[in-house]
Write a protein that holds these residues in place. Structure first.
Motif, PDB file in Angstrom:
ATOM      1  N   ILE A   7     -46.807-243.891 -31.305  1.00  0.00           N
ATOM      2  CA  ILE A   7     -45.286-243.850 -30.940  1.00  0.00           C
ATOM      3  C   ILE A   7     -45.144-244.617 -29.764  1.00  0.00           C
ATOM      4  CG2 ILE A   7     -43.330-242.444 -30.579  1.00  0.00           C
ATOM      5  CD1 ILE A   7     -44.355-242.019 -33.348  1.00  0.00           C
ATOM      6  N   PHE A   9     -43.358-245.997 -26.465  1.00  0.00           N
ATOM      7  CA  PHE A   9     -42.069-245.722 -25.652  1.00  0.00           C
ATOM      8  C   PHE A   9     -42.102-246.380 -24.227  1.00  0.00           C
ATOM      9  CE2 PHE A   9     -41.215-242.841 -21.627  1.00  0.00           C
ATOM     10  CZ  PHE A   9     -39.885-242.522 -22.061  1.00  0.00           C
ATOM     11  N   LEU A  27     -38.018-245.392 -28.291  1.00  0.00           N
ATOM     12  CA  LEU A  27     -39.115-244.829 -29.151  1.00  0.00           C
ATOM     13  C   LEU A  27     -39.399-245.594 -30.548  1.00  0.00           C
ATOM     14  CD1 LEU A  27     -38.901-241.001 -27.882  1.00  0.00           C
ATOM     15  CD2 LEU A  27     -40.910-242.348 -27.728  1.00  0.00           C
ATOM     16  N   THR A  29     -41.416-245.629 -34.099  1.00  0.00           N
ATOM     17  CA  THR A  29     -42.367-245.086 -35.066  1.00  0.00           C
ATOM     18  C   THR A  29     -42.483-246.034 -36.003  1.00  0.00           C
ATOM     19  OG1 THR A  29     -40.643-243.914 -36.492  1.00  0.00           O
ATOM     20  CG2 THR A  29     -41.147-242.916 -34.123  1.00  0.00           C
ATOM     21  N   ILE A  76     -34.258-237.043 -25.206  1.00  0.00           N
ATOM     22  CA  ILE A  76     -35.548-237.300 -25.621  1.00  0.00           C
ATOM     23  C   ILE A  76     -36.421-236.200 -25.924  1.00  0.00           C
ATOM     24  CG2 ILE A  76     -37.923-238.314 -24.500  1.00  0.00           C
ATOM     25  CD1 ILE A  76     -36.038-239.913 -22.831  1.00  0.00           C
ATOM     26  N   SER A  80     -38.338-235.783 -29.612  1.00  0.00           N
ATOM     27  CA  SER A  80     -39.711-235.507 -29.527  1.00  0.00           C
ATOM     28  C   SER A  80     -40.050-234.419 -30.514  1.00  0.00           C
ATOM     29  CB  SER A  80     -40.134-235.415 -28.193  1.00  0.00           C
ATOM     30  OG  SER A  80     -41.552-234.986 -28.106  1.00  0.00           O
ATOM     31  N   ILE A  84     -41.901-236.092 -33.608  1.00  0.00           N
ATOM     32  CA  ILE A  84     -43.194-236.474 -33.154  1.00  0.00           C
ATOM     33  C   ILE A  84     -43.989-235.286 -33.451  1.00  0.00           C
ATOM     34  CG2 ILE A  84     -44.663-237.175 -31.349  1.00  0.00           C
ATOM     35  CD1 ILE A  84     -42.205-238.550 -30.027  1.00  0.00           C
ATOM     36  N   LEU A  91     -48.567-240.928 -28.169  1.00  0.00           N
ATOM     37  CA  LEU A  91     -47.662-241.732 -27.546  1.00  0.00           C
ATOM     38  C   LEU A  91     -48.404-242.870 -26.523  1.00  0.00           C
ATOM     39  CD1 LEU A  91     -44.727-241.300 -26.858  1.00  0.00           C
ATOM     40  CD2 LEU A  91     -45.131-240.516 -24.561  1.00  0.00           C
ATOM     41  N   TYR A 126     -51.996-239.312 -25.261  1.00  0.00           N
ATOM     42  CA  TYR A 126     -51.442-240.351 -24.553  1.00  0.00           C
ATOM     43  C   TYR A 126     -52.522-241.404 -24.721  1.00  0.00           C
ATOM     44  CZ  TYR A 126     -49.391-244.094 -21.748  1.00  0.00           C
ATOM     45  OH  TYR A 126     -48.980-245.267 -21.060  1.00  0.00           O
ATOM     46  N   ILE A 186     -40.288-252.043 -27.123  1.00  0.00           N
ATOM     47  CA  ILE A 186     -41.192-250.975 -27.788  1.00  0.00           C
ATOM     48  C   ILE A 186     -41.807-251.290 -28.977  1.00  0.00           C
ATOM     49  CG2 ILE A 186     -40.077-248.972 -26.706  1.00  0.00           C
ATOM     50  CD1 ILE A 186     -38.070-248.759 -29.039  1.00  0.00           C
ATOM     51  N   ARG A 190     -45.847-251.228 -29.865  1.00  0.00           N
ATOM     52  CA  ARG A 190     -46.359-250.637 -30.970  1.00  0.00           C
ATOM     53  C   ARG A 190     -46.960-251.354 -31.746  1.00  0.00           C
ATOM     54  NH1 ARG A 190     -46.192-249.013 -36.184  1.00  0.00           N
ATOM     55  NH2 ARG A 190     -46.633-246.914 -36.521  1.00  0.00           N
TER      56      ARG A 190
END
Length: 215
Positions: A7, A9, A27, A29, A76, A80, A84, A91, A126, A186, A190
């Motif tokens: 994900i 950020f 974010l 995904t 957020i 989340s 998530i 993340l 993370y 973002i 990703r």
């Protein structure tokens, strides 16, 4: 990496000086993008902004507009919590937080402390995208745009040549370019994380748990 999906950020801010706030947070995904705008009590036509984004971005984008940094942070946290899953996701950000620096997560922590908002990413792993690509990227340029262009090179929706434009655009209330810039970052992040997941050994992913110890 492994069975975990990244994900991505990224945040934009009103500057780096004391008192600067988060202006945009995004974010990305596998299913699409969620992006949040802090208008600082200024008017924004959400439907018009959504249409302006849709004209430039092929990904599915959901936009949320908030009137303050505090409400954006709460947004957020709500996203989340709903979208998530710590058992399926991790993340990532590009230079978001590394052993010797980083920007996005430290700034986010400061904003949460300042606004007295609960940390939005509990029980979540993370790994920094900059560290991941450093395991196989050998070029001289190490910023997100430069690395992305060298390794992937696809056309993106970014209207800015540099991130400094994000500050002046926010001050002027020119929301669509600002949002497109964050979306581009973002999506780049990703994509790079997905590539790293295909080529970097699991043992080289420097994962850490973002859950504060007193939770």
């Amino acid at each position: 990496m492994g069975n975990l999906d990244p994900i991505a950020f990224d945040i934009e801010t009103s500057g780096l000086e004391p008192g600067a706030v988060i202006t945009v947070a995004g974010l990305a995904t596998e299913m699409g993008v969620w992006i949040a705008l802090n208008t600082a009590e200024r008017y924004a036509d959400t439907d018009r902004l959504q249409r302006g984004i849709a004209d430039e971005v092929s990904a599915n984008v959901r936009l949320s507009v908030f009137q303050s940094e505090e409400r954006l942070l709460e947004g957020i946290r709500e996203f989340s919590s709903a979208a998530i899953d710590g058992d399926r996701h991790y993340l990532t950000a590009y230079n978001g937080e590394r052993w010797n620096g980083g920007f996005d997560l430290p700034f986010l922590r400061s904003a949460c402390v300042r606004q007295e908002v609960v940390w939005p990413f509990p029980n979540l792993a993370y790994a920094d995208t900059m560290d991941m690509v450093g395991r196989f990227y050998t070029g001289d340029v190490n910023d997100l745009v430069g690395v992305y262009e060298a390794l992937i090179g696809e056309v993106d929706c970014d209207p800015f040549d540099d991130s400094e434009r994000a500050v002046t655009t926010y001050e002027e209330g020119d929301w669509v370019p600002l949002l497109l810039h964050n979306i581009a970052d973002i999506l780049r992040t990703r994509e790079l994380a997905v590539v790293a997941g295909r080529y970097v050994p699991k043992s080289d992913f420097k994962m850490k748990n973002l859950n504060p110890p007193d939770r």
